[in-house]
Design an enzyme around this catalytic site. Structure first.
Site, PDB file in Angstrom:
ATOM      1  N   CYS A 155       3.648  -1.917   0.497  1.00 33.56           N
ATOM      2  CA  CYS A 155       2.523  -2.860   0.409  1.00 33.56           C
ATOM      3  C   CYS A 155       2.035  -3.310   1.774  1.00 33.56           C
ATOM      4  O   CYS A 155       2.731  -3.180   2.780  1.00 33.56           O
ATOM      5  CB  CYS A 155       2.967  -4.115  -0.344  1.00 33.56           C
ATOM      6  SG  CYS A 155       3.202  -3.871  -2.100  1.00 33.56           S
TER       7      CYS A 155
ATOM      8  N   CYS B  31      -0.060  -8.513   0.222  1.00 35.89           N
ATOM      9  CA  CYS B  31      -0.127  -8.135  -1.204  1.00 35.89           C
ATOM     10  C   CYS B  31       0.200  -9.325  -2.117  1.00 35.89           C
ATOM     11  O   CYS B  31       1.111 -10.098  -1.858  1.00 35.89           O
ATOM     12  CB  CYS B  31       0.824  -6.986  -1.500  1.00 35.89           C
ATOM     13  SG  CYS B  31       0.667  -6.399  -3.201  1.00 35.89           S
TER      14      CYS B  31
ATOM     15  N   CYS C  16       1.247   0.966  -3.037  1.00 31.28           N
ATOM     16  CA  CYS C  16       1.044   0.016  -4.133  1.00 31.28           C
ATOM     17  C   CYS C  16      -0.383   0.133  -4.665  1.00 31.28           C
ATOM     18  O   CYS C  16      -1.334   0.231  -3.896  1.00 31.28           O
ATOM     19  CB  CYS C  16       1.303  -1.382  -3.594  1.00 31.28           C
ATOM     20  SG  CYS C  16       0.720  -2.717  -4.627  1.00 31.28           S
TER      21      CYS C  16
ATOM     22  N   CYS D  22      -2.508  -3.524  -3.757  1.00 34.05           N
ATOM     23  CA  CYS D  22      -3.067  -3.844  -2.425  1.00 34.05           C
ATOM     24  C   CYS D  22      -3.590  -2.601  -1.694  1.00 34.05           C
ATOM     25  O   CYS D  22      -4.221  -2.718  -0.652  1.00 34.05           O
ATOM     26  CB  CYS D  22      -2.030  -4.560  -1.567  1.00 34.05           C
ATOM     27  SG  CYS D  22      -0.601  -3.555  -1.146  1.00 34.05           S
TER      28      CYS D  22
HETATM   29 ZN   LIG Z   1       0.988  -4.215  -2.869  1.00 36.29          ZN
END
Ligand SMILES: [Zn+2]
Length: 191
Positions: A33, A37, A64, A67
């Site tokens: 991330c 995030c 991810c 994000c």
């Molecule tokens: Zn994330």
């Protein structure tokens, strides 16, 4: 890389301060991330820091979905591709760095920086190479005058065109045309 209290605070508070400079992976889920995030905070002992998304990927972590930590990097790659597309298709037009950045909704200094970093040359240098290569083709496939050739590739100043052509290929456009045509005639005679 050690997770300092300061970095942990940034991750905890979804602070954007370190976005695009630092990424964190979660050991248990193998997801990585941006520090900002908004997803659920992992346990600190399960967090691993990376200084690039590529590094996280090389260790088997996946970006991810929330994000999208690869976002910025994809954008840069796309930006370079977009520049190349414009240069290739519009080399006949007046294409300053300002014009390019205007078309791509980017700042000219940022665009120049990203392009140079990726390609090793500036957009301006790349444009000149495209123009010169096209001029070479036009010299051999038409009987147009040198100034017409220059204009056909977007260079309105003929003496500048001749100067740059000579600098790149070691001969003037006229010499180049004669040389290749002579070679071709000799080749035909030799058969
Ligand atoms: Zn994330």
């Amino acid at each position: 890389m050690v997770i300092t209290d300061e970095i942990w605070e940034i991750i905890k508070n979804n602070d954007k301060k370190l976005d695009n400079r630092l990424w964190y992976g979660v050991v248990t889920t193998k997801i990585f991330c941006k520090p900002s995030c908004m997803s659920r905070l992992p346990k600190r002992e399960n967090v691993k820091l990376f200084c690039s998304p590529k590094l996280a990927q090389s260790e088997g972590y996946h970006p991810c979905k929330r994000c999208q930590p690869m976002d910025k990097i994809l954008t840069n790659e796309m930006l370079v591709k977009e520049v190349d597309l414009i240069l290739k298709n519009c080399y006949k037009e007046e294409l300053s760095l300002e014009e390019l950045s205007h078309r791509l909704h980017s700042s000219s200094s940022y665009l120049r920086h990203v392009y140079k970093k990726t390609k090793g040359v500036t957009p301006r240098q790349q444009l000149m190479m495209i123009r010169l290569e096209q001029a070479k083709t036009n010299l051999l496939t038409s009987n147009a005058s040198i100034s017409e050739i220059a204009q056909s590739v977007g260079l309105m100043n003929t003496s500048y065109f001749i100067k740059v052509f000579r600098k790149h290929y070691g001969s003037s456009p006229n010499q180049y045309r004669k040389m290749i045509k002579n070679k071709f005639n000799k080749f035909l005679k030799s058969r």
